[in-house]
Design a protein around this motif. Structure first.
Motif, mmCIF file in Angstrom:
data_model
loop_
_atom_site.group_PDB
_atom_site.id
_atom_site.type_symbol
_atom_site.label_atom_id
_atom_site.label_comp_id
_atom_site.label_asym_id
_atom_site.label_seq_id
_atom_site.Cartn_x
_atom_site.Cartn_y
_atom_site.Cartn_z
ATOM 1 N N PRO A 1 0.791 -1.231 0.000
ATOM 2 C CA PRO A 1 0.000 0.000 0.000
ATOM 3 C C PRO A 1 0.826 1.285 0.000
ATOM 4 C CG PRO A 1 -0.042 -1.016 2.160
ATOM 5 C CD PRO A 1 0.697 -1.952 1.249
ATOM 6 N N ASP A 2 2.068 1.241 0.496
ATOM 7 C CA ASP A 2 2.817 2.497 0.609
ATOM 8 C C ASP A 2 3.683 2.764 -0.615
ATOM 9 O OD1 ASP A 2 5.929 1.937 1.712
ATOM 10 O OD2 ASP A 2 4.484 0.325 2.080
ATOM 11 N N LEU A 3 3.887 4.033 -0.882
ATOM 12 C CA LEU A 3 4.588 4.492 -2.080
ATOM 13 C C LEU A 3 6.029 4.007 -2.135
ATOM 14 C CD1 LEU A 3 4.237 6.142 -4.641
ATOM 15 C CD2 LEU A 3 4.909 8.179 -3.337
ATOM 16 N N GLU A 4 6.740 4.095 -1.022
ATOM 17 C CA GLU A 4 8.147 3.650 -0.976
ATOM 18 C C GLU A 4 8.270 2.193 -1.419
ATOM 19 O OE1 GLU A 4 12.172 3.505 -0.540
ATOM 20 O OE2 GLU A 4 11.148 5.330 0.099
ATOM 21 N N ALA A 5 7.425 1.328 -0.885
ATOM 22 C CA ALA A 5 7.480 -0.096 -1.226
ATOM 23 C C ALA A 5 7.105 -0.332 -2.686
ATOM 24 C CB ALA A 5 6.563 -0.900 -0.309
ATOM 25 N N GLN A 6 6.173 0.439 -3.210
ATOM 26 C CA GLN A 6 5.807 0.282 -4.615
ATOM 27 C C GLN A 6 6.951 0.693 -5.535
ATOM 28 O OE1 GLN A 6 2.001 1.484 -6.100
ATOM 29 N NE2 GLN A 6 0.942 0.929 -4.205
ATOM 30 N N VAL A 7 7.622 1.779 -5.220
ATOM 31 C CA VAL A 7 8.772 2.204 -6.030
ATOM 32 C C VAL A 7 9.874 1.153 -5.945
ATOM 33 C CG1 VAL A 7 10.620 3.922 -6.256
ATOM 34 C CG2 VAL A 7 8.250 4.674 -5.906
ATOM 35 N N ALA A 8 10.164 0.666 -4.750
ATOM 36 C CA ALA A 8 11.204 -0.364 -4.585
ATOM 37 C C ALA A 8 10.873 -1.607 -5.408
ATOM 38 C CB ALA A 8 11.354 -0.731 -3.105
ATOM 39 N N GLN A 9 9.616 -2.035 -5.401
ATOM 40 C CA GLN A 9 9.218 -3.217 -6.168
ATOM 41 C C GLN A 9 9.333 -2.953 -7.668
ATOM 42 O OE1 GLN A 9 8.147 -6.474 -4.960
ATOM 43 N NE2 GLN A 9 8.711 -6.822 -7.092
ATOM 44 N N ALA A 10 8.946 -1.768 -8.115
ATOM 45 C CA ALA A 10 9.065 -1.426 -9.536
ATOM 46 C C ALA A 10 10.524 -1.447 -9.976
ATOM 47 C CB ALA A 10 8.421 -0.068 -9.817
ATOM 48 N N PHE A 11 11.425 -0.917 -9.148
ATOM 49 C CA PHE A 11 12.858 -0.962 -9.457
ATOM 50 C C PHE A 11 13.331 -2.417 -9.523
ATOM 51 C CE2 PHE A 11 13.162 3.532 -9.010
ATOM 52 C CZ PHE A 11 14.403 3.913 -9.510
ATOM 53 N N GLU A 12 12.879 -3.243 -8.593
ATOM 54 C CA GLU A 12 13.256 -4.663 -8.584
ATOM 55 C C GLU A 12 12.708 -5.370 -9.821
ATOM 56 O OE1 GLU A 12 14.962 -8.161 -7.890
ATOM 57 O OE2 GLU A 12 15.419 -6.301 -6.812
ATOM 58 N N ASN A 13 11.477 -5.058 -10.204
ATOM 59 C CA ASN A 13 10.898 -5.674 -11.399
ATOM 60 C C ASN A 13 11.722 -5.335 -12.639
ATOM 61 O OD1 ASN A 13 8.846 -6.591 -9.735
ATOM 62 N ND2 ASN A 13 7.314 -5.152 -10.495
ATOM 63 N N ILE A 14 12.160 -4.078 -12.744
ATOM 64 C CA ILE A 14 12.975 -3.671 -13.886
ATOM 65 C C ILE A 14 14.303 -4.407 -13.880
ATOM 66 C CG2 ILE A 14 14.287 -1.727 -14.855
ATOM 67 C CD1 ILE A 14 11.803 0.019 -14.055
ATOM 68 N N LYS A 15 14.933 -4.487 -12.727
ATOM 69 C CA LYS A 15 16.199 -5.224 -12.605
ATOM 70 C C LYS A 15 16.021 -6.669 -13.060
ATOM 71 C CE LYS A 15 19.258 -7.080 -9.132
ATOM 72 N NZ LYS A 15 19.192 -7.703 -7.837
ATOM 73 N N ALA A 16 15.011 -7.333 -12.533
ATOM 74 C CA ALA A 16 14.763 -8.741 -12.878
ATOM 75 C C ALA A 16 14.446 -8.900 -14.356
ATOM 76 C CB ALA A 16 13.613 -9.286 -12.025
ATOM 77 N N LEU A 17 13.711 -7.960 -14.909
ATOM 78 C CA LEU A 17 13.331 -8.040 -16.315
ATOM 79 C C LEU A 17 14.533 -7.849 -17.230
ATOM 80 C CD1 LEU A 17 11.115 -8.418 -18.360
ATOM 81 C CD2 LEU A 17 10.507 -6.005 -18.056
ATOM 82 N N ILE A 18 15.392 -6.896 -16.923
ATOM 83 C CA ILE A 18 16.604 -6.699 -17.731
ATOM 84 C C ILE A 18 17.471 -7.949 -17.667
ATOM 85 C CG2 ILE A 18 18.755 -5.391 -17.987
ATOM 86 C CD1 ILE A 18 17.197 -2.932 -16.912
ATOM 87 N N GLU A 19 17.726 -8.447 -16.455
ATOM 88 C CA GLU A 19 18.566 -9.643 -16.303
ATOM 89 C C GLU A 19 17.982 -10.840 -17.048
ATOM 90 O OE1 GLU A 19 18.723 -10.098 -12.053
ATOM 91 O OE2 GLU A 19 20.488 -8.815 -11.880
ATOM 92 N N ARG A 20 16.690 -11.096 -16.855
ATOM 93 C CA ARG A 20 16.036 -12.248 -17.479
ATOM 94 C C ARG A 20 16.047 -12.129 -19.007
ATOM 95 N NH1 ARG A 20 12.369 -16.416 -16.521
ATOM 96 N NH2 ARG A 20 10.781 -16.683 -18.129
ATOM 97 N N THR A 21 15.759 -10.932 -19.503
ATOM 98 C CA THR A 21 15.724 -10.726 -20.945
ATOM 99 C C THR A 21 17.104 -10.952 -21.560
ATOM 100 O OG1 THR A 21 13.864 -9.197 -20.745
ATOM 101 C CG2 THR A 21 15.179 -9.058 -22.762
ATOM 102 N N LEU A 22 18.134 -10.369 -20.965
ATOM 103 C CA LEU A 22 19.487 -10.556 -21.485
ATOM 104 C C LEU A 22 19.898 -12.024 -21.434
ATOM 105 C CD1 LEU A 22 21.341 -7.457 -20.017
ATOM 106 C CD2 LEU A 22 20.639 -7.829 -22.397
ATOM 107 N N GLN A 23 19.545 -12.702 -20.340
ATOM 108 C CA GLN A 23 19.889 -14.115 -20.203
ATOM 109 C C GLN A 23 19.149 -14.956 -21.237
ATOM 110 O OE1 GLN A 23 18.809 -16.010 -16.478
ATOM 111 N NE2 GLN A 23 20.564 -17.386 -16.640
#
Length: 148
Positions: free
Chosen positions: A49-71
């Motif tokens: 529900p909180d903004l900080e956690a949503q931003v952190a998760q979005a950053f993590e999703n981008i990290k995971a997506l870049i890594e997975r896509t490149l792999q």
């Protein structure tokens, strides 16, 4: 003309490909384009529900997506243990009701950008919007990635 190759995260990303016909990432030559990532955990589909956690998760999703896509693409830019954020050249942030949380949102974004990109300063745009497709989502991030 470059050929397109599309990729998605497991869970919600693959569900979107199957149900709605869109992907999370596309590699075109030396460029990867990442679609908007929210604060939703792609496996559990839960959103904090909180903004900080949503931003952190979005950053993590981008990290995971870049890594997975490149792999998955077996791209030479893939290096195990790297965050993927070192390839990000532009970041767009869309905040629901930005005028009410402007200072907080800016501070959160600056903190996460500095943490994710300690050796470079990507281009950054932050925009206020009326809403996102899911009412619990307060932020969506999308990035352009250079992998040349």
């Amino acid at each position: 003309m470059s050929s397109f190759a599309y990729y998605s995260l497991p869970g919600f990303g693959e569900q979107c490909r199957e149900q709605y016909g869109f992907s999370d990432a596309c590699i075109i030559g030396d460029r990867m384009i990442i679609t908007g990532q929210t604060g939703m955990d792609p496996v559990t589909c839960q959103t904090a529900p909180d903004l900080e956690a949503q931003v952190a998760q979005a950053f993590e999703n981008i990290k995971a997506l870049i890594e997975r896509t490149l792999q998955q693409a077996q791209h030479p830019a893939y290096q195990e243990g790297k965050s993927g954020w070192e390839h990000v050249v532009k970041l767009h942030a869309y905040f629901v009701g930005l005028s009410a949380v402007r200072d907080e949102a800016r501070a959160i974004m600056v903190r996460h950008i500095k943490q994710a990109c300690p050796n470079h300063q990507p281009l950054f745009t932050m925009v206020g919007i009326e809403s996102l497709p899911f009412p619990e989502h307060r932020v969506e991030l999308e990035v352009d990635v250079w992998i040349g």
